[in-house]
Design an enzyme around this catalytic site. Structure first.
Site: not given
Length: 244
Positions: A136, A149, A153
């Site tokens: 991402s 998150y 990533k």
């Protein structure tokens, strides 16, 4: 490249929804023997009904031993797309340990687990494989309320670089794709608020969010021999978000 992947087996995790489903369908269309792996049994059976030749398998990626056993039983692959992921938005101060742990478990640890099994069989069978990890833009840019998150990533990008270093001598390529917001069904719901959406769009020079096919096209390219010298790369599919 219409039937480019004929006689190639490719495993796609998270293969029954969003980007994963898009990858499964496009790879199938291009002649691959595709296995779609997910924990969403009902969605897997719906996919199977629409594309009977696609093989489906259900497993909870948070279960290390069961996942390892299931993936090992699937046999040999020439390509792997690690698309399954987990997101639960929380701020830095509100981040709960169970949310952090599950995010890392699915977005990092499960990819390590699956890729170990798949890559070992590639090595044993002298397959020039390609592995694509879906990361991402959040790996390289701080996003508010995305503490777990973003961390996961970033870890995935780092892990991918080590995979590239260690698997390269076996002619196995490993790369990540780092998309911006993608208009999957979940993405459309998550960014339905115009104020929230416009704040993100203002940071994307192309002025739009990604579509599933934008990421799928990049997956197909990286899996193919057209990308035979692309290895250890983090490919933004972000409309220029990371350029600003």
């Amino acid at each position: 490249m219409e039937k480019y992947f004929e006689n190639r087996r490719i495993l796609v995790t998270g293969g029954c929804s969003g980007i994963g489903r898009g990858a499964v369908v496009e790879l199938w269309r291009r002649g691959a023997s595709v296995v779609a792996l997910s924990n969403q049994t009902e969605a897997l059976h719906k996919l199977k009904h629409e594309y009977p030749s696609v093989e489906i398998v259900s497993v909870d990626l948070r279960d290390w031993d069961e996942t390892r056993k299931v993936v090992d039983a699937l046999g040999v692959f020439s390509g792997l797309v690690n698309c399954a992921g987990f997101i639960h938005n929380q701020s830095f101060f509100d981040c709960l340990p169970n949310v952090f742990d599950e995010t890392m478990q699915v977005n990092v640890k499960a990819i390590l687990n699956i890729t170990q099994v798949v890559a070992k069989k590639m090595v044993e069978n002298k397959i020039k494989g390609s592995i694509v990890n879906i990361s991402s833009q959040a790996s390289m840019a701080a996003l508010k309320d995305h503490i777990s998150y973003c961390t996961s990533k970033g870890a995935l990008d780092a892990m991918t670089r080590v995979m590239a270093l260690e698997l390269g001598p076996f002619n196995i390529r490993v790369n990540t794709i780092n998309p911006t917001v993608v208009m999957t069904e979940l993405g459309r719901r998550a960014w339905a608020d115009p104020e929230k959406a416009n704040a993100m769009l203002s940071k994307i020079p192309l002025g739009r969010f990604g579509e599933v096919e934008d990421v799928v096209n990049a997956i197909v390219f990286l899996l193919s021999d057209s990308a035979s010298m692309i290895h250890g790369v983090h490919l933004p599919v972000d409309g220029g978000f990371l350029a600003t």
